[in-house]
Design a protein around this motif. Sequence first.
Motif, mmCIF file in Angstrom:
data_model
loop_
_atom_site.group_PDB
_atom_site.id
_atom_site.type_symbol
_atom_site.label_atom_id
_atom_site.label_comp_id
_atom_site.label_asym_id
_atom_site.label_seq_id
_atom_site.Cartn_x
_atom_site.Cartn_y
_atom_site.Cartn_z
ATOM 1 N N UNK A 46 68.548 125.996 5.443
ATOM 2 C CA UNK A 46 68.371 126.165 6.884
ATOM 3 C C UNK A 46 69.643 126.713 7.546
ATOM 4 N N UNK A 47 70.619 127.119 6.748
ATOM 5 C CA UNK A 47 71.854 127.638 7.326
ATOM 6 C C UNK A 47 72.829 126.518 7.614
ATOM 7 N N UNK A 48 73.740 126.763 8.573
ATOM 8 C CA UNK A 48 74.764 125.758 8.871
ATOM 9 C C UNK A 48 74.348 124.822 9.993
ATOM 10 N N UNK A 49 73.597 125.369 10.950
ATOM 11 C CA UNK A 49 73.192 124.545 12.091
ATOM 12 C C UNK A 49 71.726 124.753 12.376
ATOM 13 N N UNK A 50 71.110 123.754 12.961
ATOM 14 C CA UNK A 50 69.749 123.961 13.412
ATOM 15 C C UNK A 50 69.584 123.454 14.832
ATOM 16 N N UNK A 51 68.635 124.081 15.536
ATOM 17 C CA UNK A 51 68.370 123.705 16.916
ATOM 18 C C UNK A 51 66.898 123.338 16.995
ATOM 19 N N UNK A 52 66.642 122.113 17.401
ATOM 20 C CA UNK A 52 65.256 121.653 17.433
ATOM 21 C C UNK A 52 64.716 121.594 18.858
ATOM 22 N N UNK A 53 65.532 122.066 19.805
ATOM 23 C CA UNK A 53 65.203 121.816 21.207
ATOM 24 C C UNK A 53 63.986 122.575 21.719
ATOM 25 N N UNK A 54 63.630 123.695 21.080
ATOM 26 C CA UNK A 54 62.504 124.481 21.601
ATOM 27 C C UNK A 54 61.256 123.615 21.702
ATOM 28 N N UNK A 55 61.125 122.659 20.808
ATOM 29 C CA UNK A 55 59.944 121.799 20.820
ATOM 30 C C UNK A 55 59.869 120.981 22.105
ATOM 31 N N UNK A 56 61.023 120.430 22.505
ATOM 32 C CA UNK A 56 60.981 119.600 23.708
ATOM 33 C C UNK A 56 60.958 120.455 24.982
ATOM 34 N N UNK A 57 61.369 121.724 24.852
ATOM 35 C CA UNK A 57 61.369 122.587 26.037
ATOM 36 C C UNK A 57 59.983 123.168 26.327
ATOM 37 N N UNK A 58 59.089 123.038 25.352
ATOM 38 C CA UNK A 58 57.766 123.643 25.480
ATOM 39 C C UNK A 58 57.068 123.205 26.765
ATOM 40 N N UNK A 59 57.180 121.898 27.073
ATOM 41 C CA UNK A 59 56.500 121.376 28.259
ATOM 42 C C UNK A 59 57.082 121.968 29.535
ATOM 43 N N UNK A 60 58.414 122.066 29.534
ATOM 44 C CA UNK A 60 59.097 122.528 30.735
ATOM 45 C C UNK A 60 58.706 123.961 31.071
ATOM 46 N N UNK A 61 58.566 124.774 30.025
ATOM 47 C CA UNK A 61 58.323 126.196 30.269
ATOM 48 C C UNK A 61 56.866 126.616 30.049
ATOM 49 N N UNK A 62 56.055 125.676 29.655
ATOM 50 C CA UNK A 62 54.636 125.942 29.379
ATOM 51 C C UNK A 62 54.453 127.159 28.467
ATOM 52 N N UNK A 63 55.221 127.160 27.406
ATOM 53 C CA UNK A 63 55.068 128.178 26.367
ATOM 54 C C UNK A 63 55.137 127.457 25.034
ATOM 55 N N UNK A 64 54.718 128.117 23.981
ATOM 56 C CA UNK A 64 54.795 127.454 22.688
ATOM 57 C C UNK A 64 56.252 127.418 22.241
ATOM 58 N N UNK A 65 56.641 126.409 21.464
ATOM 59 C CA UNK A 65 58.030 126.312 21.009
ATOM 60 C C UNK A 65 58.483 127.590 20.320
ATOM 61 N N UNK A 66 57.559 128.219 19.587
ATOM 62 C CA UNK A 66 57.951 129.426 18.863
ATOM 63 C C UNK A 66 58.291 130.573 19.821
ATOM 64 N N UNK A 67 57.490 130.672 20.884
ATOM 65 C CA UNK A 67 57.776 131.716 21.885
ATOM 66 C C UNK A 67 59.136 131.472 22.541
ATOM 67 N N UNK A 68 59.383 130.190 22.851
ATOM 68 C CA UNK A 68 60.665 129.873 23.494
ATOM 69 C C UNK A 68 61.811 130.193 22.550
ATOM 70 N N UNK A 69 61.649 129.790 21.294
ATOM 71 C CA UNK A 69 62.697 130.057 20.309
ATOM 72 C C UNK A 69 62.943 131.557 20.203
ATOM 73 N N UNK A 70 61.870 132.323 20.222
ATOM 74 C CA UNK A 70 62.021 133.785 20.109
ATOM 75 C C UNK A 70 62.798 134.364 21.297
#
Length: 603
Positions: A46-70
């Motif tokens: 997974x590399x050196x670091x990972x960011x899992x926050x897109x999942x929790x941001x999904x609600x805030x932005x009403x988008x899928x976590x993958x879209x937010x991550x992109x």
Amino acid sequence: MKQIEKTLENLIGQSLNAALAEGSLTKHTNDCSCQISVLPSTKPEFGDFQINSALSLAKVFRKSPREIAELIINQLNKIESFKNICKPAEIAGPGFINLTLNESCLISGIFQRLNDSNLCVPKVEVNLKEHQKKPIVVDFSSPNIAKEMHVGHLRSTIIGDSIARVLEFRGYKVLRLNHVGDWGTQFGMLITHLKEVAPQALKESNAIELGDLVTFYREAKIKFDEDKNFQKASRDEVVKLQNGNVDSLKAWSLLCNQSRKEFQIIYDRLNINLIERGESFYNKFLKGVINELDECALLKKDNGAQCVFLNEVKGWKSTSPPVIVQKSDGGFNYATTDLAAIKYRLSAVPEGDGAERLIYVTDSGQASHFESVFEIGKLANWVTNKNQCKHVPFGLVLGADGKKLKTRSGHTVRLKDLLDESVERAKADLISRLSSEKREENEEFINKVSKVIGIASVKYADLSQNRTTNYQFNFDRMLNLQGNTAPYLLYAFVRIAGIQRKGGNINHAINSLKFTTQQEWNLIRHLLKFDDIIIEVEEELLPNRLCNYLFELSQIFNRFYDKIPILKANVIEKSSRLALCKLTADTLQLGLSLLGIETLQRM
Ligand code: ARG
């Protein structure tokens, strides 16, 4: 890597803001801090670091976590300073972001550490002068006079020392206090008994040894339990002592001195620094403590004794026993002394130590004692919300039979014997190794090496366990050259010293580094994590984290050493690999020193 982690967190925050500004993301709720945390990745793929926050941001932005991550990644990959640190960010799974450091960033991390004796571990309180710092009290070791120091005290000594070293290294001012049990009923018994059987011991110093003192103490205890007259005489003796009777005080101080000398021998062998401030120091404050508790309406008489009923005051579970702060005969308790100690340690200079944090290293059996004492300290307003009082508990030392470590005759094991045996065994191992390798070494070498290995093994065996669990004391295991042991780590260090002796100058200045193999990158990545580990140990007060890190470092180094030519490599590869050797040696040495362990050039 803490520094890089922070920088990355900022850059991600920037990307998120950029996406918001562009309108590709819109917030649908305001009650969110949009906190994004960059975590060390759990697997190398997974590399050196990972960011899992897109999942929790999904609600805030009403988008899928993958879209937010992109969207975040698109912004991120545009930022110049991000490109200096990482390879292009990648999305994995439902919306995780994986970050991999690029080679130039890793190499510059190595350069920084090669030029910094603190190996890039940041200092706290950098801007404070020594006298402005509020000390952290580490209360550890704390054996009892006239009783032998036992393995429980050994654990406290070793763990407490390591915690103090880590805090000192981070830049805190540390007050290492030895809260010796030098007061109380044991002296009544002991003095009464000695008056009968060895009166000279109460008049002249060095008349008896601590070993004898311990035997006398055992005899006195038996008499005390069996003989009513002896009990009475002992109690009278305590009262005389507490009232300052000159002869009693003289006898007391002789006994203390005798014990003190013996304790010091152990501290010298273990290289432990401590300020002795025993229970007797707080005598003059005990009455005042009771008065203050009374003023705070915390006291309640029960069968003539003054008690604090925390179950009533705090609604604690009703089974928790009251804390007796003054016995019916007017005498004070272990808890009273600890209350006086808390107050003194937290009070401002010159009335007290002016400390901000208190750390107590004892066996877990004392957990409820400290819980109550800290709570009373808060209720009495000695402990404020600026302070932190922490009990750092540890488990038992077990013998081969899985029961509490004891001698064959059922007595507590003397520390002196235990350390002697470890050194003896280390010596026997060394001599047999020398003969199988057909090496000749002089007496001085053999003694020095076995002493270092013997002591290091005992310390490391203790520190490498999660302190909260019990651990089994086993000489064969702790002295083994294989496994998570002191000799294994010391040997990795010795290997590097060997490279230097064979002509690899690991100390010369270097201005360009080049790495080509997986083994090198693995070693580099591990070396760069040293600061993370130190901060973790500081936060959790768990030295075993540092042990594990150093063990892994030794393993990774050994794999590198076994697979990759160093001295036979081409000029630039050779000097780059020697630089890794040097940083590995420096990291091992600093890490071990924070565990209170000395290194060797040869073994
Ligand atoms: N003397 C005690 C014992 O041997 C340990 C003292 C720990 N420190 C303290 N402030 N109570 O168990």
